[in-house]
Design an enzyme around this catalytic site. Structure first.
Site, mmCIF file in Angstrom:
data_model
loop_
_atom_site.group_PDB
_atom_site.id
_atom_site.type_symbol
_atom_site.label_atom_id
_atom_site.label_comp_id
_atom_site.label_asym_id
_atom_site.label_seq_id
_atom_site.Cartn_x
_atom_site.Cartn_y
_atom_site.Cartn_z
ATOM 1 N N LYS A 1 0.842 -1.168 0.066
ATOM 2 C CA LYS A 1 -0.106 -0.025 -0.003
ATOM 3 C C LYS A 1 0.923 1.246 -0.031
ATOM 4 O O LYS A 1 2.080 1.244 0.403
ATOM 5 C CB LYS A 1 -0.814 -0.109 1.199
ATOM 6 C CG LYS A 1 -2.168 -0.947 0.969
ATOM 7 C CD LYS A 1 -2.983 -0.531 -0.151
ATOM 8 C CE LYS A 1 -4.220 -1.492 -0.069
ATOM 9 N NZ LYS A 1 -5.114 -1.067 0.729
ATOM 10 N N ARG B 1 -5.088 -9.764 3.229
ATOM 11 C CA ARG B 1 -4.845 -9.814 1.923
ATOM 12 C C ARG B 1 -3.503 -9.277 1.328
ATOM 13 O O ARG B 1 -3.035 -8.177 1.617
ATOM 14 C CB ARG B 1 -5.926 -8.836 1.310
ATOM 15 C CG ARG B 1 -6.030 -8.719 -0.145
ATOM 16 C CD ARG B 1 -7.186 -7.781 -0.493
ATOM 17 N NE ARG B 1 -7.542 -7.954 -2.090
ATOM 18 C CZ ARG B 1 -6.751 -7.230 -2.913
ATOM 19 N NH1 ARG B 1 -5.689 -6.160 -2.574
ATOM 20 N NH2 ARG B 1 -7.193 -7.176 -4.246
#
Length: 305
Positions: free
Chosen positions: A227, A261
């Site tokens: 991210k 995830r």
């Protein structure tokens, strides 16, 4: 001790708790921020799913539209055409549990018919008809915090007076919408939405208070892999964020994440295995020994001549 949950999912059951489940990512979206250039054919996506399962994935998340904001939304039929063949083959040929990463009710309906048991909605249930699909089919539903519409970017350092409280209030309200439309509370999973409608600093603030989200009484899906907040901290592009991802995975595991995830399933599984052994969560035989073949690096292959 992490709380255990039994989540009904389209005729299957997700037993969450104990060690975190690993959700491997299969992108059928060429515009994906992290690996869009590697999407390839349905055969390539199936092979990638098989590799993720071999590396230790517990379920596979198939997405046909990236959340990246510099390209338009994918048409419903195109997204269906991207994900349905892949889901059908993963479930039929590999026997894997599959979730579909979509916010569109029509795509979710087609994906569940193809074998998906979980809808991973990154819109925060912006279209409540998605809950109707889950209620009718029995699929589990991930509710994610975001104040931005799909494909819109919201990066405002002054947006929240208390970003964690905003996450808690938003997810509680979305849970109420989902259950009012017939989704059993037991079928809901919550995602704090790292990077979605949040600056890197706001994402870090939410993750620092991840324990607060357990007050909502549902399992947590944590999507920190590659991210932007990691890239901002370590000045790395997506493909070079593994070390930062592992640090975030360790922290979120300590904070009680139920599903992680991740893109690099093998590396995360190895990290969690060593971590569990050192914490005493994994039984280790005193006679544990390293295979002789692994004691040294193999000799370099000579490609000359």
């Amino acid at each position: 001790m992490i709380r255990r949950f039994t989540v009904p999912a389209a005729g299957r059951t997700l037993e969450l708790g104990g060690r975190p489940w690993l959700m491997g990512v299969v992108n059928a979206s060429p515009e994906s921020f992290s690996d869009g250039a590697l999407v390839g054919t349905a055969d390539a996506q199936l092979a990638h799913a098989a590799q993720l399962l071999e590396e230790g994935a517990d379920l596979i998340d198939v997405g046909g539209e990236s959340a990246i904001t510099n390209v338009p939304a994918v048409a419903v039929q195109e997204e269906i055409d991207r994900v349905v063949p892949v889901i059908e083959r993963i479930t039929r040929e590999l026997g894997a549990l599959v979730s579909v990463d979509t916010y569109k009710p029509e795509v979710a309906e087609a994906a569940i018919a193809a074998g998906a048991v979980l809808v991973n909605d990154v819109s925060g249930l912006r279209d409540p008809r998605l809950a109707d699909v889950c209620a009718r089919t029995g699929a589990a539903l991930v509710l994610m915090h975001t104040r931005a519409a799909p494909k819109q970017r919201l990066q405002d350092a002054s947006r929240y007076s208390d970003v964690t409280q905003d996450v808690l209030a938003f997810l509680a309200e979305r849970m109420a919408v989902a259950t009012a439309r017939g989704v059993p509370e037991e079928a809901l999973i919550l995602d704090p939405g790292p990077d979605f409608a949040k600056t890197p600093g706001q994402t870090i603030d939410v993750l620092r208070h991840l324990n607060d989200l357990h007050a909502l009484g549902r399992p947590l899906l944590i999507a920190v892999s590659r991210k932007d907040f990691i890239g901002a901290l370590i000045d790395r592009c997506p493909s070079r964020r593994l070390a930062g991802t592992l640090a975030a995975v360790g922290y979120c595991t300590d904070a009680g994440g139920h599903i992680l995830r991740v893109h690099d399933v093998g590396a995360v599984r190895e990290y969690l295995t060593v971590r569990a052994a050192l914490l005493g969560e994994l039984a280790v035989d005193p006679a544990l020994a390293l295979a002789e073949s692994l004691r040294h690096e193999p000799p370099a292959t000579d490609h000359a001549g």
